[in-house]
Design an enzyme around this catalytic site. Structure first.
Site, PDB file in Angstrom:
ATOM      1  N   TYR A 142      -0.069  32.334   5.212  1.00 42.48           N
ATOM      2  CA  TYR A 142       1.330  32.138   5.603  1.00 42.48           C
ATOM      3  C   TYR A 142       2.272  32.178   4.400  1.00 42.48           C
ATOM      4  CZ  TYR A 142      -0.378  30.673  10.215  1.00 42.48           C
ATOM      5  OH  TYR A 142      -0.986  30.634  11.450  1.00 42.48           O
ATOM      6  N   ASP A 226     -14.902  31.812  14.080  1.00 43.73           N
ATOM      7  CA  ASP A 226     -15.084  32.305  15.451  1.00 43.73           C
ATOM      8  C   ASP A 226     -16.056  31.415  16.221  1.00 43.73           C
ATOM      9  OD1 ASP A 226     -16.827  33.234  13.500  1.00 43.73           O
ATOM     10  OD2 ASP A 226     -17.174  35.180  14.419  1.00 43.73           O
ATOM     11  N   ASP A 250      -4.149  26.076  12.032  1.00 40.05           N
ATOM     12  CA  ASP A 250      -3.046  26.224  12.991  1.00 40.05           C
ATOM     13  C   ASP A 250      -3.630  26.491  14.380  1.00 40.05           C
ATOM     14  OD1 ASP A 250      -0.586  26.632  14.096  1.00 40.05           O
ATOM     15  OD2 ASP A 250      -0.130  28.486  13.021  1.00 40.05           O
TER      16      ASP A 250
END
Ligand code: NAD
Length: 364
Positions: A142, A226, A250
């Protein structure tokens, strides 16, 4: 705990309504023996823009830096959506996180037994879950550079972002996570994508090294992101404390929060080395602002986190968490968590019910 200062930033929308209830709880705590703090109030978000022309006045930053902890309601609302991005209420929130260098985001996802049926997952899957997601908050993809969108020679456009982590950035958030695990069940799962991304292979290496050297009492495990996303739904109870990068955190913390079924119940803490900010995970809910029906429990539970992490008052933190549970057991519900057979009340009455439960607890 003496002479601590708490800066309260109600913000916009339901912010003022829910923060008022949390302040009632703080005032109750302030009367406990050995506790003395001062509450100050400041401006942030759209209301700050209306009053001063900026969503994050310098005065708010200065006072937040000096305070021992900041309690924030929420920011944003449709009346400010047409403003330039630099003046939007949400800029105030990102700005204060940056100004205070809050690099560690703690997001607990806990299912309160009386709300088990609010979860979209089966009762037997979510019963008893109590997960703490520790998310790196100020680096990673980010924030990494270079970033942008460019036009290639052949006219195609190409978007790009950069995922970077330096060893110190990994170590400081991992340290927080090990400390959090130490306060809980001494289990920490570090989530990465070390099989594909070099920066998260470094993440795994640094977390492992720190665990070996300084936290041999913590059972550290590693999981690819995952698999973690899948395991959170398959068997969430296997997790206690999770530490992960900004973007993975997040996503996983939102997934974990949905296990509990209600956005109005979830608190958070954002920690730096010198400052800390506590806030509910939800936004300013403009659709219900001013109606007196918002759920104040996430903000009240954020106060409990503040007492535990910033104000060295873990006993009072537990009292508040128990009081919230008791209120739910008694069947009191705001509209967002209403269930058949329960008793629906508004924001102020919910704050009062928590206070009543605190009094009862103390007298037991
Ligand atoms: P939101 O979290 O404000 O609301 C989503 C839904 O949940 C709405 O239906 C709302 O009524 C409900 N809800 C949220 N909190 C509730 C509570 N305490 N009690 C009962 N119901 C509750 O998200 P949104 O609608 O996407 O965003 C609204 C505004 O909030 C936007 O301006 C957005 O930018 C801002 N926002 C701010 C923060 C923050 O301040 N940390 C976080 C997210 C969104």
């Amino acid at each position: 705990m003496n002479n601590k200062t708490i800066l309260v930033l109600p913000g916009d929308g339901i912010g003022r309504e829910i923060v008022a209830e949390a302040v009632k709880v703080l005032e109750w705590v302030n009367k406990r023996p050995g506790i003395a703090f001062t509450l100050e109030e400041g401006l942030i978000g759209g209301s700050a823009y209306d009053a001063t022309g900026t969503p994050l006045p310098e005065d708010t930053v200065t006072r937040a830096k000096k305070a021992d902890a900041v309690l924030l309601g929420a920011v944003g609302g449709p009346q400010w959506d047409r403003l330039d991005f630099s003046l939007r209420p949400e800029r105030g929130l990102l700005g204060i996180r940056k100004a205070l260098d809050l690099y560690c985001n703690l997001r607990p996802a806990q299912v309160f037994a009386p709300l088990l049926d609010a979860s979209p997952l089966k009762r037997e899957v979510v019963e008893g879950i109590d997960i703490m997601v520790v998310r790196e908050l100020s680096s990673g993809i980010y924030f990494g550079t270079p970033r942008g969108v460019e036009t290639l020679a052949d006219g195609r456009r190409r978007g790009f972002n950069t995922l970077t982590y330096s060893t110190d950035e990994i170590e400081r958030v991992a340290r927080r996570a090990f400390e959090a695990a130490r306060r809980r069940s001494h289990k920490l799962c570090s989530v990465d994508k070390a099989n594909v991304l070099e920066s998260t292979a470094l993440w795994r290496e640094v977390v492992s090294e720190l665990g070996r050297k300084e936290y041999p009492d913590i059972a550290l495990s590693h999981m690819y992101v995952d698999n973690a996303a899948m395991q959170l739904l398959r068997n969430p109870r296997q997790f206690d404390c999770i530490v992960t990068t900004n973007m993975f955190g997040d996503i996983l913390s939102d997934e974990a929060s949905m296990l509990t079924g209600s956005i109005g119940m979830l608190p958070s803490a954002s920690l730096g080395d010198a400052n800390a900010l506590y806030e509910p995970i939800h936004g300013s809910a403009p659709d219900i602002a001013g109606k007196g029906i918002a759920n104040p429990l996430a903000t009240i539970l954020s106060v409990a986190m503040m007492l535990r992490y910033s104000l060295s008052a873990p006993e009072e933190a537990t009292l508040i968490e128990n009081a919230v549970n008791r209120v739910l057991e008694q069947g009191w519900r705001t509209a967002d968590i209403m269930q058949t057979g329960a008793k629906q009340i508004g924001t102020v009455a919910m704050g009062d019910a928590v206070l009543q439960a605190l009094h009862e607890e103390k007298n037991q």
